[in-house]
Design a protein around this motif. Sequence first.
Motif, PDB file in Angstrom:
ATOM      1  N   LEU A   1       0.823  -1.210   0.000  1.00 56.09           N
ATOM      2  CA  LEU A   1       0.000   0.000   0.000  1.00 56.09           C
ATOM      3  C   LEU A   1       0.855   1.256   0.000  1.00 56.09           C
ATOM      4  CD1 LEU A   1      -2.760  -1.113   2.534  1.00 56.09           C
ATOM      5  CD2 LEU A   1      -3.132  -0.551   0.125  1.00 56.09           C
TER       6      LEU A   1
ATOM      7  N   LEU B   1       0.957   3.594  -3.032  1.00 58.62           N
ATOM      8  CA  LEU B   1      -0.139   4.510  -3.368  1.00 58.62           C
ATOM      9  C   LEU B   1       0.336   5.956  -3.441  1.00 58.62           C
ATOM     10  CD1 LEU B   1      -3.041   3.021  -1.200  1.00 58.62           C
ATOM     11  CD2 LEU B   1      -2.842   2.971  -3.700  1.00 58.62           C
TER      12      LEU B   1
ATOM     13  N   VAL C   1      -6.059   1.583  -4.860  1.00 58.81           N
ATOM     14  CA  VAL C   1      -6.390   1.069  -3.528  1.00 58.81           C
ATOM     15  C   VAL C   1      -7.092  -0.280  -3.659  1.00 58.81           C
ATOM     16  CG1 VAL C   1      -7.887   1.390  -1.512  1.00 58.81           C
ATOM     17  CG2 VAL C   1      -6.510   3.291  -2.349  1.00 58.81           C
TER      18      VAL C   1
ATOM     19  N   LEU D   1      -5.359  -3.802  -2.453  1.00 53.27           N
ATOM     20  CA  LEU D   1      -6.082  -4.494  -1.386  1.00 53.27           C
ATOM     21  C   LEU D   1      -6.580  -5.861  -1.836  1.00 53.27           C
ATOM     22  CD1 LEU D   1      -8.204  -1.768   0.456  1.00 53.27           C
ATOM     23  CD2 LEU D   1      -6.262  -3.075   1.342  1.00 53.27           C
TER      24      LEU D   1
END
Length: 217
Positions: free
Chosen positions: A88, A91, A103, A107
């Motif tokens: 993450l 990002l 995202v 995920l």
Amino acid sequence: MNTIYNQIPFIKGFIFATAFSFLLLLVRVLKTDSLFYLFLIWNLFLACIPYAIALLLSIRKTNHFIFWAGFAIWLVFLPNSPYILTDLQHLRLSTLESIWFDVLLILSFAINGLIIGFASLNLIHSLLLQRFSKKNTNLISYSILMLCGFGIYLGRVLRWNSWDILQNPMKIVSDISKRILFPIEHINTWAFTLGFGCFLIIIYRISQQYQIKKENY
């Protein structure tokens, strides 16, 4: 054979979930002409290795030495499963137009990594129950998840890979020893480990409770 038969529904579901992640990745590649997130495929592949090892240990009768050797290899690769959560961090490179899609993309891979990791831990948990009491097996499982937190730190912050244990074992031992012998000087290491370890234990505990309730119905 019973183990494989029991795992078939999970394997089918995981393949479907993985296909969805791959579809998201394909859409991003086509839309942005960027291959940047292709590393997620490799990371998910590494996350699947512990499950394959646990499945092999479950379907074949092994002696004491082979089981613990397989367990050690499994333990080395297990942190790769929750490791994808730390992707993450990428990002920060996303644009305002792509960030929410990114995202969802990351995920989806990260959750699949957690799912396959917990599935492998469930298989190992069952094997450990044949050797230890339920209480001790639970303690071992939670300790394993805490070690995963440390393993994630070694991979994300110190940039070690699972196979570096064979390629450069002394350097890894040196890095680990420094943090054990001088914990105050490496407080960030233990904060990272505790944070991720507790997170994994909480999620795993919830999944265990759900399974118990499901079996009782």
